[in-house]
Design an enzyme around this catalytic site. Structure first.
Site: not given
Ligand code: SAM
Length: 279
Positions: A87, A156-157
C-alpha cells in the site's frame, strides 16, 4: 436503497462492521482478492481477501509505528528493506528519514500497488521517491541473494495465511537475520495479542534463538482485529527496550502518532501480553 455494510470476522464470534458509501475497486490477482471501498467512518479502505489492510483515517498509526521505532533506534539507517507493504504507507514513513539512501520494497502482488496508487494516493505517495526501488517478488525468495544488505528490515506482511504464511516461519526469520548488516534491526508486524497469542509466543521463542535482543511493542489500531496491534523488533546490537532513541533526523513534516516518549512507552506491556513473550 438499503445501507451497504462491510463486515470482517475477526474470530468466528466477533466482527467489525463499517457502513460503505461506495465500492471503488474489486479484482482478484493470482494471490488474493483486492478491494478498495469508501467507508463513512474511516474513508477509503484497502481490503485483501476481505481483511482490512489500511484505511485513510487510521493508517498513520500502523505505518508510523512499524517504521519509526526501528529507524530511530538505528545509529545510521542507510539501506532499508520493506517486505509486503504494497500500500506504500511504510515506504512513505521510511523516506522521511534524511539519512536513508535506499528503500527496497518487495511486494508479491502488483495489483495491491496498482490499487493503492489509484485510490489511496495519501498512502502510496512515497512510492515514486527516487530512493525507492519496487520489486514485485516473494520476500521469502528475495532474501536469498541479499545477504548482509540492509540496516533495517521491516516485514509489513498480511496475516500468517496465503502468501503471508511463509513470512512467519523460522526459515524466513533466519533469512531475515542473514540479510541484515552487522548492527542491523529487524521489525515485524506481529498481530493482535488477544486473538493471535500463540503466533506471538512462537515468533518470540524463535527470534530469541536468533537475536540477542527482542522486544514487543503495541499500538491501538481501531480497524484491526481486537483494536490493538503488536510489533516485534529484534537486533544483535540494539536493545529495543533500552537502546538510544535518535531524534532530529526526519523531515519536519509533523508525525500524527510517533514521538520518542511514546516510542519508549510502547514497549511497556500489560501483564497478559508480557506473559506471551516471557521465556
Ligand atoms: N498493514 C497490513 C497488515 O498489518 O495486515 C499489511 C500491509 S500490506 C497490504 C501486506 C502485504 O504483504 C500485501 O500487499 C501482500 O500482498 C504482501 N505479501 C504477502 N505475502 C508476501 C510475500 N511472501 N512476499 C512479499 N509480499 C507479501
Amino acid at each position: 436503497m438499503a445501507q451497504d455494510w462491510y463486515r470482517e470476522n475477526h474470530t468466528p464470534h466477533a466482527q467489525i462492521a463499517l457502513s460503505v458509501r461506495q465500492r471503488l475497486f474489486d479484482q482478484t490477482s493470482e494471490f488474493q482478492r483486492v478491494e478498495v471501498v469508501e467507508t463513512d467512518e474511516y474513508g477509503k479502505m484497502l481490503l485483501l481477501d476481505g481483511c482490512v489492510m489500511c484505511t485513510e483515517r487510521d493508517e498513520f498509526i500502523y505505518h508510523e509505528m512499524i517504521i519509526h521505532p526501528a529507524l530511530c533506534s538505528h545509529p545510521n539507517p542507510r539501506d532499508v528493506l520493506i517486505i509486503g507493504g504494497g500500500d506504500g504507507g511504510s515506504v512513505r514513513e521510511a523516506i522521511r528519514h534524511r539519512g536513508v539512501k535506499s528503500v527496497t520494497l518487495v511486494e508479491i502482488d502488483a495489483l495491491v500497488i496498482e490499487a493503492s496508487r489509484r485510490f489511496l494516493p495519501s498512502i502510496a505517495c512515497g512510492l515514486d521517491d527516487p530512493r525507492v526501488d519496487i520489486r514485485v517478488a516473494d520476500g521469502f525468495v528475495h532474501l536469498d541473494d541479499h545477504q548482509g544488505a540492509y540496516d533495517v528490515i521491516v516485514v509489513d506482511s498480511t496475516d500468517p495465511v496465503g502468501p503471508g504464511e511463509v513470512l512467519f516461519t523460522e526459515d524466513f526469520f533466519k533469512k531475515v537475520k542473514r540479510a541484515a548488516r552487522p548492527g542491523g534491526i529487524v521489525v515485524f508486524q506481529s498481530e493482535n495479542p488477544m486473538y493471535y497469542s500463540e503466533v506471538i509466543t512462537k515468533m518470540h521463542r524463535t527470534l530469541r534463538g536468533l537475536f540477542s535482543h527482542t522486544g514487543l511493542y503495541l499500538a491501538p489500531i481501531p480497524t484491526y482485529p481486537g483494536g490493538l496491534w503488536s510489533f516485534t523488533m529484534a537486533s544483535d546490537e540494539v536493545n529495543p527496550l533500552t537502546g538510544k532513541i535518535f531524534e532530529g533526523r526526519m523531515d519536519p513534516a509533523p508525525l500524527k502518532y510517533y514521538n520518542p516518549k511514546l516510542h519508549r512507552g510502547a514497549f511497556l506491556l500489560p501483564n497478559y501480553v508480557k506473559a506471551l513473550v516471557t521465556p
